[in-house]
Scaffold this motif. Sequence first.
Motif, PDB file in Angstrom:
ATOM      1  N   LYS A 173       0.734  -1.387   0.154  1.00 23.44           N
ATOM      2  CA  LYS A 173      -0.040  -0.283  -0.015  1.00 23.44           C
ATOM      3  C   LYS A 173       0.699   0.861  -0.193  1.00 23.44           C
ATOM      4  CE  LYS A 173      -4.025   2.627   2.492  1.00 23.44           C
ATOM      5  NZ  LYS A 173      -4.190   2.384   3.807  1.00 23.44           N
ATOM      6  N   GLU A 174       2.223   0.888   0.608  1.00 28.47           N
ATOM      7  CA  GLU A 174       2.913   2.103   1.502  1.00 28.47           C
ATOM      8  C   GLU A 174       3.989   2.288  -0.110  1.00 28.47           C
ATOM      9  OE1 GLU A 174       1.977   4.845   2.836  1.00 28.47           O
ATOM     10  OE2 GLU A 174       1.376   4.495   4.952  1.00 28.47           O
ATOM     11  N   GLY A 175       4.163   1.632  -1.131  1.00 25.49           N
ATOM     12  CA  GLY A 175       4.554   1.815  -1.619  1.00 25.49           C
ATOM     13  C   GLY A 175       6.204   1.411  -1.313  1.00 25.49           C
ATOM     14  N   ILE A 176       6.859   0.571  -0.291  1.00 26.70           N
ATOM     15  CA  ILE A 176       8.188   0.360  -0.070  1.00 26.70           C
ATOM     16  C   ILE A 176       8.746  -0.810  -1.121  1.00 26.70           C
ATOM     17  CG2 ILE A 176       9.200  -0.461   2.341  1.00 26.70           C
ATOM     18  CD1 ILE A 176       7.372   2.249   2.518  1.00 26.70           C
ATOM     19  N   ASN A 177       9.437  -0.166  -1.752  1.00 30.66           N
ATOM     20  CA  ASN A 177      10.696  -0.388  -2.468  1.00 30.66           C
ATOM     21  C   ASN A 177      11.827   0.076  -2.840  1.00 30.66           C
ATOM     22  OD1 ASN A 177       9.183  -3.627  -3.711  1.00 30.66           O
ATOM     23  ND2 ASN A 177       7.370  -2.097  -3.374  1.00 30.66           N
ATOM     24  N   LYS A 178      12.637  -0.377  -3.811  1.00 26.18           N
ATOM     25  CA  LYS A 178      13.675   0.547  -4.417  1.00 26.18           C
ATOM     26  C   LYS A 178      12.911   1.602  -5.512  1.00 26.18           C
ATOM     27  CE  LYS A 178      17.718   0.103  -7.474  1.00 26.18           C
ATOM     28  NZ  LYS A 178      18.607   0.980  -5.759  1.00 26.18           N
ATOM     29  N   GLN A 179      13.322   2.888  -5.587  1.00 27.68           N
ATOM     30  CA  GLN A 179      12.758   3.490  -5.894  1.00 27.68           C
ATOM     31  C   GLN A 179      13.441   4.923  -6.476  1.00 27.68           C
ATOM     32  OE1 GLN A 179       9.446   5.880  -4.178  1.00 27.68           O
ATOM     33  NE2 GLN A 179       8.699   3.821  -2.769  1.00 27.68           N
ATOM     34  N   ASP A 180      13.516   6.019  -7.561  1.00 28.45           N
ATOM     35  CA  ASP A 180      14.182   6.991  -7.979  1.00 28.45           C
ATOM     36  C   ASP A 180      14.217   7.979  -5.982  1.00 28.45           C
ATOM     37  OD1 ASP A 180      14.284   6.154 -10.340  1.00 28.45           O
ATOM     38  OD2 ASP A 180      12.348   7.134 -11.176  1.00 28.45           O
ATOM     39  N   ALA A 181      15.196   8.138  -6.239  1.00 29.26           N
ATOM     40  CA  ALA A 181      16.018   9.625  -4.911  1.00 29.26           C
ATOM     41  C   ALA A 181      14.610  10.186  -4.880  1.00 29.26           C
ATOM     42  CB  ALA A 181      16.801  10.484  -5.839  1.00 29.26           C
ATOM     43  N   GLN A 182      13.300  10.414  -3.050  1.00 28.26           N
ATOM     44  CA  GLN A 182      12.668  10.674  -2.873  1.00 28.26           C
ATOM     45  C   GLN A 182      13.101  12.125  -2.921  1.00 28.26           C
ATOM     46  OE1 GLN A 182       8.709   9.116  -3.554  1.00 28.26           O
ATOM     47  NE2 GLN A 182      10.596   8.451  -5.107  1.00 28.26           N
ATOM     48  N   PRO A 183      12.305  13.014  -2.984  1.00 30.52           N
ATOM     49  CA  PRO A 183      12.802  14.744  -2.339  1.00 30.52           C
ATOM     50  C   PRO A 183      12.010  13.982  -0.758  1.00 30.52           C
ATOM     51  CG  PRO A 183      10.682  15.650  -4.008  1.00 30.52           C
ATOM     52  CD  PRO A 183      11.034  13.595  -4.081  1.00 30.52           C
ATOM     53  N   PHE A 184      12.523  15.581  -0.262  1.00 26.21           N
ATOM     54  CA  PHE A 184      11.806  15.348   1.173  1.00 26.21           C
ATOM     55  C   PHE A 184      10.655  16.464   1.216  1.00 26.21           C
ATOM     56  CE2 PHE A 184      10.690  18.045   4.943  1.00 26.21           C
ATOM     57  CZ  PHE A 184      10.610  16.622   6.442  1.00 26.21           C
ATOM     58  N   THR A 185       9.502  15.867   1.806  1.00 31.73           N
ATOM     59  CA  THR A 185       8.115  16.192   2.092  1.00 31.73           C
ATOM     60  C   THR A 185       7.717  16.274   3.299  1.00 31.73           C
ATOM     61  OG1 THR A 185       6.802  14.394   1.220  1.00 31.73           O
ATOM     62  CG2 THR A 185       7.108  15.786   0.244  1.00 31.73           C
ATOM     63  N   PRO A 186       6.721  16.712   4.202  1.00 32.47           N
ATOM     64  CA  PRO A 186       6.559  15.884   5.825  1.00 32.47           C
ATOM     65  C   PRO A 186       5.254  14.832   5.481  1.00 32.47           C
ATOM     66  CG  PRO A 186       5.904  19.000   5.165  1.00 32.47           C
ATOM     67  CD  PRO A 186       6.962  17.893   3.443  1.00 32.47           C
ATOM     68  N   GLU A 187       5.303  14.368   4.271  1.00 36.47           N
ATOM     69  CA  GLU A 187       4.540  13.252   4.403  1.00 36.47           C
ATOM     70  C   GLU A 187       5.029  12.023   4.124  1.00 36.47           C
ATOM     71  OE1 GLU A 187       2.015  17.208   3.314  1.00 36.47           O
ATOM     72  OE2 GLU A 187       3.928  16.243   2.182  1.00 36.47           O
ATOM     73  N   LEU A 188       6.522  12.696   3.378  1.00 37.35           N
ATOM     74  CA  LEU A 188       7.528  11.272   3.206  1.00 37.35           C
ATOM     75  C   LEU A 188       7.750  11.251   4.918  1.00 37.35           C
ATOM     76  CD1 LEU A 188       9.075   9.599   1.450  1.00 37.35           C
ATOM     77  CD2 LEU A 188      10.819  11.128   1.295  1.00 37.35           C
ATOM     78  N   ALA A 189       7.995  12.079   5.392  1.00 37.63           N
ATOM     79  CA  ALA A 189       9.320  11.975   6.445  1.00 37.63           C
ATOM     80  C   ALA A 189       7.567  10.825   8.056  1.00 37.63           C
ATOM     81  CB  ALA A 189       8.586  12.960   8.059  1.00 37.63           C
ATOM     82  N   ALA A 190       6.188  11.250   7.462  1.00 38.71           N
ATOM     83  CA  ALA A 190       5.706  11.097   7.963  1.00 38.71           C
ATOM     84  C   ALA A 190       5.234   9.156   8.141  1.00 38.71           C
ATOM     85  CB  ALA A 190       3.895  11.818   8.021  1.00 38.71           C
ATOM     86  N   LYS A 191       5.289   8.968   5.981  1.00 38.15           N
ATOM     87  CA  LYS A 191       5.392   8.096   6.803  1.00 38.15           C
ATOM     88  C   LYS A 191       6.284   6.728   6.897  1.00 38.15           C
ATOM     89  CE  LYS A 191       4.534   6.511   1.949  1.00 38.15           C
ATOM     90  NZ  LYS A 191       4.640   5.971  -0.049  1.00 38.15           N
ATOM     91  N   VAL A 192       7.475   7.679   6.814  1.00 40.18           N
ATOM     92  CA  VAL A 192       8.626   6.801   8.032  1.00 40.18           C
ATOM     93  C   VAL A 192       7.948   6.445   9.017  1.00 40.18           C
ATOM     94  CG1 VAL A 192      11.033   7.406   8.279  1.00 40.18           C
ATOM     95  CG2 VAL A 192      10.344   7.440   5.944  1.00 40.18           C
ATOM     96  N   ASP A 193       7.365   7.452   9.627  1.00 40.04           N
ATOM     97  CA  ASP A 193       7.207   6.730  10.804  1.00 40.04           C
ATOM     98  C   ASP A 193       6.375   6.046  10.611  1.00 40.04           C
ATOM     99  OD1 ASP A 193       8.647   8.985  11.798  1.00 40.04           O
ATOM    100  OD2 ASP A 193       6.930  10.840  12.166  1.00 40.04           O
ATOM    101  N   ARG A 194       5.100   5.915  10.705  1.00 39.31           N
ATOM    102  CA  ARG A 194       3.743   4.637   9.868  1.00 39.31           C
ATOM    103  C   ARG A 194       5.236   3.488   9.963  1.00 39.31           C
ATOM    104  NH1 ARG A 194       1.980   8.260   6.409  1.00 39.31           N
ATOM    105  NH2 ARG A 194       2.003   7.531   4.854  1.00 39.31           N
ATOM    106  N   ILE A 195       5.809   4.074   8.933  1.00 43.58           N
ATOM    107  CA  ILE A 195       6.180   1.682   8.872  1.00 43.58           C
ATOM    108  C   ILE A 195       7.531   1.351   9.956  1.00 43.58           C
ATOM    109  CG2 ILE A 195       8.085   1.054   7.353  1.00 43.58           C
ATOM    110  CD1 ILE A 195       5.547   1.372   6.000  1.00 43.58           C
ATOM    111  N   ILE A 196       7.563   2.438  10.876  1.00 41.52           N
ATOM    112  CA  ILE A 196       8.567   2.187  11.848  1.00 41.52           C
ATOM    113  C   ILE A 196       7.663   1.445  13.038  1.00 41.52           C
ATOM    114  CG2 ILE A 196      10.246   2.917  13.734  1.00 41.52           C
ATOM    115  CD1 ILE A 196      11.980   5.208  11.708  1.00 41.52           C
ATOM    116  N   GLY A 197       6.320   2.570  13.666  1.00 45.61           N
ATOM    117  CA  GLY A 197       5.493   2.391  14.063  1.00 45.61           C
ATOM    118  C   GLY A 197       5.533   1.192  14.469  1.00 45.61           C
TER     119      GLY A 197
END
Length: 223
Positions: free
Chosen positions: A42-66
Amino acid sequence: MAQTPPRWNMSIIYPSLSSTEFNDAFSAALKGIDSLSALFDKEGINKQDAQPFTPELAAKVDRIIGAYNEFFEQFQTVAVYISCHIATDSRDELAQAKQSELSMKMVTLNKLGSRFTAWIGCLPVEEIIEASQVAKEHAFFLRKTKFQSTKQMAPEEEALAARPRSYRRSSMVSATRQRHFHFRMRNRRQKNPDERCADHGLRSQPRNAAQGLRSRTRWLEVG
């Protein structure tokens, strides 16, 4: 005068391997792996092109760790409980059967670890650490994982490497290999068997939660 050797009191975790309590927890652990896999899709956790920072991206990292932390709160109890039974009686057929079933499901867990590593390698880790308290608490792990992503094989080869191997129980205190990330460090003070089982099963406390699934899932694996 002969002394009675100490015995492990496993009933502080579950009544027995055949108990309803253990079977419910075992089923939940297996379903938890499937839930993690669905979350990754659902979250697309795979190898991707380099991602720019966004608050949404930081929140996604938090969700996966949680999600990993929540999963391992239960998974580690089940896994170590089985391991303790095999450590005292390697001919325990029910324990061996449960470990075999769990080991097969860990192939999926291994693949999730490879996917996570590849995904972190595409992220602006330093910016995420700066923006997220959860990421700050996992800063060492995130930086190490980003570095490890540079050593990965192609995704297809990583998936092949996750296939079943030979399994056994290894040390309760230190992992035999470092393949996944483990979000809770083990207490490395030497303890008696009852304390070790209780710590891994019921009282395992998070330190900086920064070493990922690795020690949690590979403690069964040989070579």
